[in-house]
Design an enzyme around this catalytic site. Structure first.
Site, PDB file in Angstrom:
ATOM      1  N   TYR A 173      55.803  49.946  53.670  1.00  0.00           N
ATOM      2  CA  TYR A 173      54.919  50.351  52.553  1.00  0.00           C
ATOM      3  C   TYR A 173      53.815  49.574  52.113  1.00  0.00           C
ATOM      4  CZ  TYR A 173      53.839  54.226  49.341  1.00  0.00           C
ATOM      5  OH  TYR A 173      52.985  55.191  48.728  1.00  0.00           O
ATOM      6  N   LYS A 222      50.903  51.425  44.052  1.00  0.00           N
ATOM      7  CA  LYS A 222      51.762  52.246  43.278  1.00  0.00           C
ATOM      8  C   LYS A 222      52.376  51.653  42.219  1.00  0.00           C
ATOM      9  CE  LYS A 222      51.564  56.164  45.654  1.00  0.00           C
ATOM     10  NZ  LYS A 222      50.851  57.407  45.458  1.00  0.00           N
TER      11      LYS A 222
END
Length: 260
Positions: A157, A164
């Site tokens: 990720y 995020k």
């Protein structure tokens, strides 16, 4: 009578009928809301998908083109929305993107320009979209963003995980500054789902398979409805005292350990 009866809801990020955003718009309509969509980069694609919503082919929700990284389009947003609604009661931020170089194990090699793109699109846009909508949120309302738990460093990720984490912090600052206006800001942290954006991440299916095994409630990567229902609940008046919250809809993985 639905829990969003009479509400006017702006939903971003409807690209396919597999997306969380599509199901938020669908359930919101079923619960009585008037829905407006934004589209980028191809409005025609969103307009086509919008015809699959409960309002049907003959009465799909209006679609407003919006690039959240374009200051001119953000300034024009209020006027574009007022062509369709006289105000807003809720905003759904379902926007996130990163260049391929920022994902898939390239963390140590990603150039700043690509990191900046990820942060601008996925993090800063929560603030820029919300503030662009403020004139329409005159009586308060609810802003709901889509998150992926940023308390751990997830495989592949990479810089989206950093973006995020920034999104989560941004939501907390927005709740601080906008609470006096009666505006709630919350996030829904969904587990991995088989969306177009997710499946483009190298190694996504390995993470998803591990997640399914570890989730106490189990996890279906093909079912965005639980996450969408959480968004709709937060858009409603059923959480009047909740802001700055991250609601996990991940089968319980966040509580028992991450997928590796």
């Amino acid at each position: 009578m639905g829990i969003l009866e009479g509400k006017r809801i702006l939903v971003t990020g409807v690209l396919t009928n597999a997306s969380i955003a599509f199901h938020v718009a669908k359930i919101a309509q079923q619960e009585g809301a008037t829905v407006v969509l934004t589209a980028y980069p191809r409005a025609a694609l969103t307009e086509r998908i919008a015809k699959r919503l409960p309002s049907g082919r003959d009465n799909p929700p209006p679609v407003v083109e919006l690039d959240v990284t374009d200051p001119e389009q953000l300034r024009a947003l209020e006027g574009r929305l007022r062509e369709h609604v006289d105000g807003l009661d809720g905003v759904v931020h379902a926007i996130g993107a990163a260049p391929a170089t920022a994902l898939g194990g390239n963390f140590l090699k990603t150039p700043w320009e690509d990191v900046a793109t990820a942060v601008h699109t996925s993090t800063y846009s929560l603030m820029s979209l919300t503030t662009a909508c403020l004139p329409l949120l005159e009586t308060g309302g609810s802003v709901v963003g889509l998150d992926f738990d940023a308390t751990q460093a997830w495989p592949v990720y990479d810089w989206m995980g950093v973006a995020k984490a920034g999104l989560e912090s941004c939501a907390r600052y927005l709740c601080r500054y906008l609470g006096p206006n009666g505006i709630r800001v919350n996030l829904v942290a969904a587990g991995p789902l088989e969306t177009v954006a997710a499946t483009g991440i190298p190694g996504f299916h390995d993470v998803a398979a591990s997640w399914t095994k570890q989730a106490p409630l189990g996890w279906d990567i093909g079912d965005p409805v639980p996450a969408a229902r959480a968004c709709v609940a937060l858009l409603s008046d059923w959480f009047p005292g909740t802001t700055g919250e991250i609601v996990h809809v991940d089968g319980g993985v966040h509580a028992v350990g991450g997928a590796h």
